[in-house]
Design a protein around this motif. Structure first.
Motif, PDB file in Angstrom:
ATOM      1  N   GLY A  93       3.268   5.756  -7.073  1.00  0.00           N
ATOM      2  CA  GLY A  93       2.218   6.491  -7.791  1.00  0.00           C
ATOM      3  C   GLY A  93       2.554   7.970  -7.866  1.00  0.00           C
ATOM      4  O   GLY A  93       2.426   8.606  -8.920  1.00  0.00           O
ATOM      5  N   ASN A  94       3.021   8.475  -6.721  1.00  0.00           N
ATOM      6  CA  ASN A  94       3.394   9.890  -6.676  1.00  0.00           C
ATOM      7  C   ASN A  94       4.543  10.191  -7.624  1.00  0.00           C
ATOM      8  O   ASN A  94       4.541  11.205  -8.332  1.00  0.00           O
ATOM      9  CB  ASN A  94       3.774  10.293  -5.248  1.00  0.00           C
ATOM     10  N   GLU A 140       5.391   8.619 -10.300  1.00  0.00           N
ATOM     11  CA  GLU A 140       4.922   8.551 -11.674  1.00  0.00           C
ATOM     12  C   GLU A 140       4.197   9.852 -12.054  1.00  0.00           C
ATOM     13  O   GLU A 140       4.381  10.414 -13.135  1.00  0.00           O
ATOM     14  CB  GLU A 140       3.963   7.366 -11.806  1.00  0.00           C
ATOM     15  N   MET A 141       3.362  10.277 -11.076  1.00  0.00           N
ATOM     16  CA  MET A 141       2.572  11.482 -11.303  1.00  0.00           C
ATOM     17  C   MET A 141       3.489  12.706 -11.467  1.00  0.00           C
ATOM     18  O   MET A 141       3.304  13.508 -12.387  1.00  0.00           O
ATOM     19  CB  MET A 141       1.648  11.671 -10.113  1.00  0.00           C
ATOM     20  N   SER A 161      -4.981   4.443  -3.395  1.00  0.00           N
ATOM     21  CA  SER A 161      -4.003   3.514  -3.975  1.00  0.00           C
ATOM     22  C   SER A 161      -4.387   2.066  -3.650  1.00  0.00           C
ATOM     23  O   SER A 161      -3.674   1.133  -3.995  1.00  0.00           O
ATOM     24  CB  SER A 161      -2.601   3.840  -3.464  1.00  0.00           C
ATOM     25  N   LYS A 205      -5.089   5.198  -7.684  1.00  0.00           N
ATOM     26  CA  LYS A 205      -3.904   6.046  -7.848  1.00  0.00           C
ATOM     27  C   LYS A 205      -2.833   5.252  -8.575  1.00  0.00           C
ATOM     28  O   LYS A 205      -2.820   4.027  -8.466  1.00  0.00           O
ATOM     29  CB  LYS A 205      -3.384   6.486  -6.478  1.00  0.00           C
ATOM     30  N   PRO A 206      -1.853   5.756  -9.248  1.00  0.00           N
ATOM     31  CA  PRO A 206      -1.658   7.213  -9.382  1.00  0.00           C
ATOM     32  C   PRO A 206      -2.614   7.841 -10.412  1.00  0.00           C
ATOM     33  O   PRO A 206      -3.108   7.147 -11.286  1.00  0.00           O
ATOM     34  CB  PRO A 206      -0.222   7.295  -9.877  1.00  0.00           C
ATOM     35  N   ILE A 207      -2.753   9.123 -10.222  1.00  0.00           N
ATOM     36  CA  ILE A 207      -3.608   9.872 -11.134  1.00  0.00           C
ATOM     37  C   ILE A 207      -2.721  10.409 -12.266  1.00  0.00           C
ATOM     38  O   ILE A 207      -1.532  10.667 -12.061  1.00  0.00           O
ATOM     39  CB  ILE A 207      -4.327  10.991 -10.350  1.00  0.00           C
ATOM     40  N   ARG A 213       2.873   1.670  -3.090  1.00  0.00           N
ATOM     41  CA  ARG A 213       1.999   2.083  -4.197  1.00  0.00           C
ATOM     42  C   ARG A 213       1.810   3.604  -4.197  1.00  0.00           C
ATOM     43  O   ARG A 213       1.891   4.233  -5.250  1.00  0.00           O
ATOM     44  CB  ARG A 213       0.632   1.413  -4.068  1.00  0.00           C
ATOM     45  N   SER A 214       1.566   4.139  -3.003  1.00  0.00           N
ATOM     46  CA  SER A 214       1.370   5.597  -2.935  1.00  0.00           C
ATOM     47  C   SER A 214       2.602   6.331  -3.435  1.00  0.00           C
ATOM     48  O   SER A 214       2.513   7.266  -4.232  1.00  0.00           O
ATOM     49  CB  SER A 214       1.103   6.054  -1.498  1.00  0.00           C
ATOM     50  N   ILE A 256       1.961  15.431  -1.697  1.00  0.00           N
ATOM     51  CA  ILE A 256       2.464  15.263  -3.064  1.00  0.00           C
ATOM     52  C   ILE A 256       1.306  14.952  -3.997  1.00  0.00           C
ATOM     53  O   ILE A 256       1.203  15.502  -5.092  1.00  0.00           O
ATOM     54  CB  ILE A 256       3.531  14.149  -3.134  1.00  0.00           C
ATOM     55  N   GLU A 260       6.886   0.580 -10.100  1.00  0.00           N
ATOM     56  CA  GLU A 260       5.436   0.455 -10.156  1.00  0.00           C
ATOM     57  C   GLU A 260       5.024  -1.008 -10.406  1.00  0.00           C
ATOM     58  O   GLU A 260       4.136  -1.554  -9.759  1.00  0.00           O
ATOM     59  CB  GLU A 260       4.908   1.383 -11.262  1.00  0.00           C
ATOM     60  N   HIS A 303       0.814  -1.208   0.000  1.00  0.00           N
ATOM     61  CA  HIS A 303       0.000   0.000   0.000  1.00  0.00           C
ATOM     62  C   HIS A 303       0.852   1.265   0.000  1.00  0.00           C
ATOM     63  O   HIS A 303       0.683   2.159  -0.825  1.00  0.00           O
ATOM     64  CB  HIS A 303      -0.957   0.005   1.190  1.00  0.00           C
ATOM     65  N   MET A 324      -2.574  18.746 -12.309  1.00  0.00           N
ATOM     66  CA  MET A 324      -3.120  18.075 -13.479  1.00  0.00           C
ATOM     67  C   MET A 324      -4.503  18.591 -13.843  1.00  0.00           C
ATOM     68  O   MET A 324      -4.855  18.718 -15.009  1.00  0.00           O
ATOM     69  CB  MET A 324      -3.172  16.563 -13.246  1.00  0.00           C
TER      70      MET A 324
END
Lengths: 633, 134
Positions: A429-430, A432-433, B94, B116-118, A425-426, B15, A462, A422, B23
């Protein structure tokens, strides 16, 4: 010729002479009666009436029938000679016994003697006089004696007791019926002293009886001993012979005695002794602890194993009660069960019970208690059997402990997997963003040397997190509800997902799955498994030949086996076989090889109660056999 | 013209908040933003807005795992409010746990679940979805 006394009741006048006569008769218990054949007149003297409990004032008899109707039906015939039609065969004298009803209602036995004392015209009988005497007492003794004789005979037969005698004067041997039977000799068998002795088994038995008999004859000393005889049929029998000497003037003239068949008893006792011996040996040397306990729960006997198990000597053990070394926690259940047994509700029981060893350690046992009863069903004692299961119990506890540790670790691992997946992933994800935003804000950055590398690294992170998630999401089949799935439908769906590959490569795919087959599974897992295997066949296809995929399914025991065969690169199973389904193992230098696919696939198959096998040859092809549980089971 | 006037983001991850906001701005998604770091903050402020008759957001992007008050607790309380305005709620988490996805379906106020991710693409997708449902 004696003149009959005629007593006329109507004008009774006792003369002194007849008075004396009556008294005399009374003291002798003799009654006098008379009968006249001619007139059929009956005269009963008071002496007669006294015998049957009457006196002359209250009893009148005018005809013979009046008397005969008081006679016992069995003996009525005895009076037939008085009937006139039988005059011709009238005897002068006759004697017989008969029963007559006493005034008190009882039958009394009388002995009767009668004699004709006068004749009419000196030809035809006229007066008959009879004397009756009460013989009831004698008769009852006689009957009793008869009864006893019969009883003794019957008893002897029943008890197999015979008698014998040897008349030394006349050299005659007599055997009773039972004695003959015990010898199994024929009814007309006549033994002699020698043949009699020869029935005894040759050797010790014959020698002993001969010696005892000789001693009896010579010194008059009786004997009582057990021997084996051999019957004419050759059967051996245990008997008991008692001999008693009859001495006359210091010389033995006769030896008589008893002959008793004790074969059954001796053999039963022999068997009992053998059984007891066997039991004793078993008891003493048994590997399990055994004890005989009386109905008051006191030890009667304990064996070596029990002493060893509890660490006491036999003497120490016998001085203690079972409560002394029963684990306090197990005392209650034992008491309850014991009470049930004593009430007769239970005949035996088996419990797990802890004892305390002399050194204080706990001994785990399986205790079996059974009640030993006599032949009438009354409880005699308990038989306790103790099986030491401490080793097993300790092992069990260790396993439990280990299981606890494993479960604990497993839980922590699962927790860890969830948190890591979890949180990672956050973060990924961040990343990637942010990379995407950077690219938007500053399009030139793509040309920077490090940016594509950074992007690749984030992409790989990821993907790793994604895989980690899938692993963490795997559950065991016990947590899952499996449902019946139509295998054919799932295969078709998977094929449609890779349809583009089939079209592009003009790949040949042969699907032979029977649409009727149903397997137990989880829809999402099924999709994932089939897709994984099918994409593998494409990923690892050989570029040297047209790819061919063959899908088959067949029933085998409780499974439906799905086989996916390709003609691809193949896997070197000798080298990689053991690692094939492990995590992060790739066997091909292929850009798409992820390695986690087979690991997850195998786990998903196993979660649905199945298994997977593989056969492969490098550069020839690979066949995966997927065993799925048949729905109809 | 912008589809959404006011977007509310409830997330404890600065973040993500930064990224999401950027975005949406790039996609010309929303005029204004309301940012809360946990469910409790969001609930308190929204409640105050309802009481004072202030402008309520058109869309709420709700994270699930947050300190103090998580997304579920927020939803439980928020559904109690009597609001005339129709507010679209998206869960953005997520979490890939199917249990969470399933649970979200029990809330009729929740329009969708975004993992997520967005990305810019995803923001565009959400925009199209909202436009088509309007």
């Amino acid at each position: 010729m004696l003149e009959p006394f005629i007593i006329n009741k109507n004008k009774r006048k006792e003369t002194p002479a007849s008075d004396i006569h009556d008294k005399l008769l009374a003291s002798l218990k003799i009654g006098v009666w008379r009968f006249n054949y001619q007139t059929e007149e009956i005269q009963l003297e008071s002496s007669f009436l006294n015998i049957i409990g009457y006196n002359s004032d209250d009893f009148q008899a005018l005809k013979m029938e009046d008397v005969i109707h008081m006679v016992h039906p069995r003996e009525k015939k005895s009076f037939d000679f008085l009937k006139p039609s039988n005059h011709s065969i009238v005897p002068n004298k006759c004697s017989f016994e008969f029963r007559i009803r006493h005034q008190n209602g009882n039958w009394i036995w009388v002995e009767n003697h009668c004699e004709i004392i006068s004749h009419k015209n000196k030809k035809e009988p006229e007066w008959l006089v009879g004397f009756v005497q009460d013989i009831s007492e004698k008769k009852s003794e006689e009957l009793l004696s008869l009864k006893y004789k019969d009883l003794l005979r019957k008893t002897n037969i029943a008890a197999s007791i015979g008698t014998w005698e040897v008349d030394l004067t006349n050299n005659i041997i007599g055997w009773s019926e039972v004695t003959r039977k015990i010898h199994e000799a024929s009814e007309d068998y006549v033994p002699t002293l020698e043949t009699g002795i020869n029935f005894y088994k040759e050797g010790e038995h014959r020698t002993r009886i001969t010696a005892l008999f000789k001693k009896c004859v010579a010194k008059g000393i009786g004997f009582d001993d057990k021997f084996i005889i051999v019957t004419p049929a050759g059967k051996e029998k245990w008997i008991r012979t008692i001999g008693i000497a009859v001495m006359e003037k210091g010389v033995c003239v006769k030896v008589y005695g008893v002959f008793h068949d004790i074969d059954d008893r001796i053999r039963t006792m022999e068997n009992l002794a053998i059984t007891e011996e066997k039991f004793r040996k078993t008891f003493d040397s048994a590997g399990i602890g055994m004890a005989m306990v009386d109905m008051n729960t006191e030890w009667m006997r304990v064996n070596k194993s029990l002493c060893k198990m509890l660490g006491y000597t036999e003497k120490e053990l016998l001085s203690l009660t079972y409560q002394d070394f029963t684990h306090p926690h197990d005392l209650e259940q034992d008491k309850i069960l014991l009470a049930e047994v004593l009430k007769g509700n239970l005949d035996d029981y088996e419990i797990e019970k802890r004892y305390i060893h002399k050194n204080g350690s706990i001994i785990w046992t399986i205790l079996t208690i059974s009640v030993v009863r006599d032949d009438k069903g009354a409880p005699l004692h308990f038989l306790s059997q103790l099986n030491n299961i401490s080793d097993r119990k300790n092992a069990e506890n260790k396993v439990k402990e280990l299981l606890g540790v494993t479960k604990d670790q497993n839980d922590r691992l699962l927790n860890f997997a969830h948190i890591v997946s979890h949180n990672l992933r956050s973060h990924s994800g961040n990343l990637e963003m942010l990379l995407e935003l950077m690219e938007v804000d500053n399009p030139k950055i793509i040309n920077e040397e490090m940016f594509p590398l950074l992007k690749e690294a984030v992409g790989q992170l990821e993907e790793t997190v994604q895989n980690l998630n899938e692993v963490a999401a795997l559950k065991t089949k016990t947590e899952l509800n499996l449902t019946g799935l139509k295998l054919g439908e799932y295969v078709n769906k998977a094929i449609s997902n890779i349809n583009s590959f089939i079209l592009d490569d003009s790949m040949q795919l042969d699907n032979n799955v029977d649409p009727a087959f149903e397997v137990m599974g989880i829809p999402a897992y099924m999709d994932s498994i089939l897709l994984n295997f099918l994409t593998n066949t494409i990923k690892y296809r050989s570029l040297e030949r047209v790819p061919e995929i063959e899908i088959n399914a067949f029933k085998q025991n409780e499974y439906i086996v799905l086989t996916i065969k390709d003609n691809g690169l193949g896997i070197d199973l000798d080298m990689y076989g053991s690692k094939l389904f492990g995590m992060y193992k790739t066997f091909h230098k292929h850009e798409d090889a992820r390695g986690l696919g087979l690991f997850i696939t195998r786990n998903q198959i196993e979660a649905m109660g199945g298994k997977v096998e593989v056969t492969s040859e490098v550069n020839v092809g690979t066949t995966f056999s997927i065993y799925l549980r048949n729905e109809s089971n | 013209m912008k589809v959404i006037d006011l977007t509310c983001i409830v997330d404890d991850d600065p973040i993500f908040v930064y990224g999401a906001k950027r975005m949406m701005e790039l996609a010309n998604f929303s005029n204004g933003f309301l940012i809360f770091n946990n469910g409790q903050d969001a609930l308190d402020k929204l409640k105050a807005l309802i009481e004072s008759g202030g402008i309520l957001p058109d869309l709420i992007l709700l994270d699930l795992n947050m300190p103090i008050m998580d997304g579920w607790q927020f939803l439980d309380s928020f559904t109690e409010f009597e609001i005339e305005k129709e507010i679209i709620i998206y869960i953005v988490s997520s979490s890939v746990d199917p249990v969470d996805h399933e649970r979200s379906k029990h809330y009729s106020v929740v329009n969708n679940f975004v993992v997520k991710p967005i990305s810019v693409d995803k923001v565009t997708e959400i925009m199209e979805e909202i436009t088509s449902s309007k």
